[in-house]
Design a protein around this motif. Sequence first.
Motif, PDB file in Angstrom:
ATOM      1  N   GLY A 102       0.787  -1.223   0.000  1.00 44.80           N
ATOM      2  CA  GLY A 102       0.000   0.000   0.000  1.00 44.80           C
ATOM      3  C   GLY A 102       0.817   1.271   0.000  1.00 44.80           C
ATOM      4  N   GLU A 103       2.119   1.167  -0.255  1.00 39.18           N
ATOM      5  CA  GLU A 103       2.970   2.360  -0.358  1.00 39.18           C
ATOM      6  C   GLU A 103       4.164   2.053  -1.248  1.00 39.18           C
ATOM      7  N   ALA A 104       4.671   3.080  -1.890  1.00 39.09           N
ATOM      8  CA  ALA A 104       5.839   2.902  -2.757  1.00 39.09           C
ATOM      9  C   ALA A 104       7.071   2.629  -1.912  1.00 39.09           C
ATOM     10  N   SER A 105       7.968   1.802  -2.419  1.00 39.01           N
ATOM     11  CA  SER A 105       9.221   1.535  -1.722  1.00 39.01           C
ATOM     12  C   SER A 105      10.348   1.382  -2.735  1.00 39.01           C
ATOM     13  N   GLY A 106      11.563   1.604  -2.272  1.00 44.31           N
ATOM     14  CA  GLY A 106      12.728   1.494  -3.145  1.00 44.31           C
ATOM     15  C   GLY A 106      13.735   2.598  -2.858  1.00 44.31           C
ATOM     16  N   PRO A 107      14.861   2.632  -3.588  1.00 41.40           N
ATOM     17  CA  PRO A 107      15.174   1.672  -4.649  1.00 41.40           C
ATOM     18  C   PRO A 107      15.562   0.306  -4.093  1.00 41.40           C
ATOM     19  N   ILE A 108      15.136  -0.741  -4.782  1.00 44.55           N
ATOM     20  CA  ILE A 108      15.416  -2.125  -4.401  1.00 44.55           C
ATOM     21  C   ILE A 108      16.475  -2.674  -5.341  1.00 44.55           C
ATOM     22  N   GLU A 109      17.525  -3.242  -4.777  1.00 47.59           N
ATOM     23  CA  GLU A 109      18.627  -3.756  -5.586  1.00 47.59           C
ATOM     24  C   GLU A 109      18.222  -5.028  -6.309  1.00 47.59           C
ATOM     25  N   ALA A 110      18.405  -5.025  -7.622  1.00 48.27           N
ATOM     26  CA  ALA A 110      18.127  -6.214  -8.424  1.00 48.27           C
ATOM     27  C   ALA A 110      19.421  -6.937  -8.798  1.00 48.27           C
ATOM     28  N   GLY A 111      20.554  -6.317  -8.499  1.00 55.97           N
ATOM     29  CA  GLY A 111      21.847  -6.909  -8.831  1.00 55.97           C
ATOM     30  C   GLY A 111      22.445  -6.345 -10.096  1.00 55.97           C
ATOM     31  N   ASN A 112      23.787  -6.399 -10.190  1.00 61.85           N
ATOM     32  CA  ASN A 112      24.523  -5.953 -11.384  1.00 61.85           C
ATOM     33  C   ASN A 112      24.223  -4.509 -11.771  1.00 61.85           C
ATOM     34  N   GLY A 113      24.039  -3.669 -10.748  1.00 62.60           N
ATOM     35  CA  GLY A 113      23.849  -2.245 -11.000  1.00 62.60           C
ATOM     36  C   GLY A 113      22.438  -1.828 -11.353  1.00 62.60           C
ATOM     37  N   SER A 114      21.470  -2.725 -11.215  1.00 65.09           N
ATOM     38  CA  SER A 114      20.079  -2.402 -11.537  1.00 65.09           C
ATOM     39  C   SER A 114      19.250  -2.286 -10.254  1.00 65.09           C
ATOM     40  N   ASN A 115      18.359  -1.304 -10.226  1.00 59.90           N
ATOM     41  CA  ASN A 115      17.489  -1.061  -9.078  1.00 59.90           C
ATOM     42  C   ASN A 115      16.096  -0.704  -9.580  1.00 59.90           C
TER      43      ASN A 115
END
Length: 425
Positions: A102-115
């Motif tokens: 119910g709320e925005a969150s991040g940035p979340i690490e996806a790995g290899n420099g991507s979020n």
Amino acid sequence: MMKCLFPLFFSLSLSLTAAPTAQRVWTSTAGTTVEASAVSYQKGSVSFKTSAGRVIRVPLEKLVADDQTLLREHFGIVEPKPGEPTSSERAFITDDFPHPVGEASGPIEAGNGSNYYIYIPKTLRKDRPVPLMIYTSAGGGKERVVNRYKLGAELNGWIIASPVESKNGPSHPEGNYKHSKQCFEHLIATLPIDQERIYFSGDSGGGAMAFYNAMRIQSAGIMPFVAYSPENNYKKKHYCYSIGGASDFNRYSTARAAAQYGKRGIHRFVKGGHTNGPEEAGVEGMVWLNGMHLADTRKDSELDDDRLDFESTLINWIKELTEETPHRAYYWCDFLVNHYEIEGKNASLVGPLMKALEKDPNNARYVEGLEALDDFSDKYFTSAQGASSLPRINKALEKLSEKYIGVPYIEMISLELAKPMAKPK
């Protein structure tokens, strides 16, 4: 010990959806009883397991009122009131995700420099895979990007994610695709994503990435804003809800892209130039994409609960729209009847809503006008180039604006389309 068998029972294999109740005596409206533990609820019936291990299933309505109340509270059963639409009765999820609901969150690490940033809606139901929409913004994913589409996420039960590093610049499109793909892979590895229902969206260069990503990652549809396909390549089985500024410099390429999908493509205009328009434009695009997919897959019984929840949510939303924007309410009634082809328990609720809205003829003219604008886009913008075509275009627009005088949105967009195209900044 079972004193007397309930009527209408049968054995079955179970998939538990809540912790079983304690063993106790349950009573039917006919006066029969059973001593058992209630282990699950599905499609109006409760499954009981006796101490001897026997499983029986009984319609909830066949139990006495006190037992019904206890079971509704235990399994989180939500039943419609008289005149209200029927939903799947599945309980909502509140705490089964690694990110806030119910709320925005991040940035979340996806790995290899991507979020990425993410929005997980409060309307998700237990034990159900979740559709995903990946939004590639021209300026990169931000909290405000996913927040912009949270109403659409709540109405449809979709997760929204926006890659941070996929944005306009020298890495377009290959580098941007790398970040989108890494975010996508992280999302499906960490969340219960329905991989048959992946959608792509984005604005401007990010909208171009929506086309690009959809060609490379399994997708059910796209919702590009003021965009074009960088490869002039399309998957015709997709649905495309293309949104374009009426005076946008991309309007011809946006129209050509939408036309590639035939009846599966729509070109919706918004006021202004290179803009996403009001938030309602994206919300309606998400609802349209969701409804068209659920209609197409009606033979897939695994999505029956999704359809019930879509219908009940949309009917309740139509009731809200009736107060402020009755023309939009009528459009969605028409959509449910003539495009989604609603049937079953909820179908009888749409007719009275539609009939009441028909008292204002401009509501039906609004739906007619939307089709006229889409036809106009196909006829005049898919091949139009430059000022040489403007006299012909303006003559057609003059007829449109005269025909739909006083019709919300339609008259305004007809006049807006006649304005000079906005120049790129």
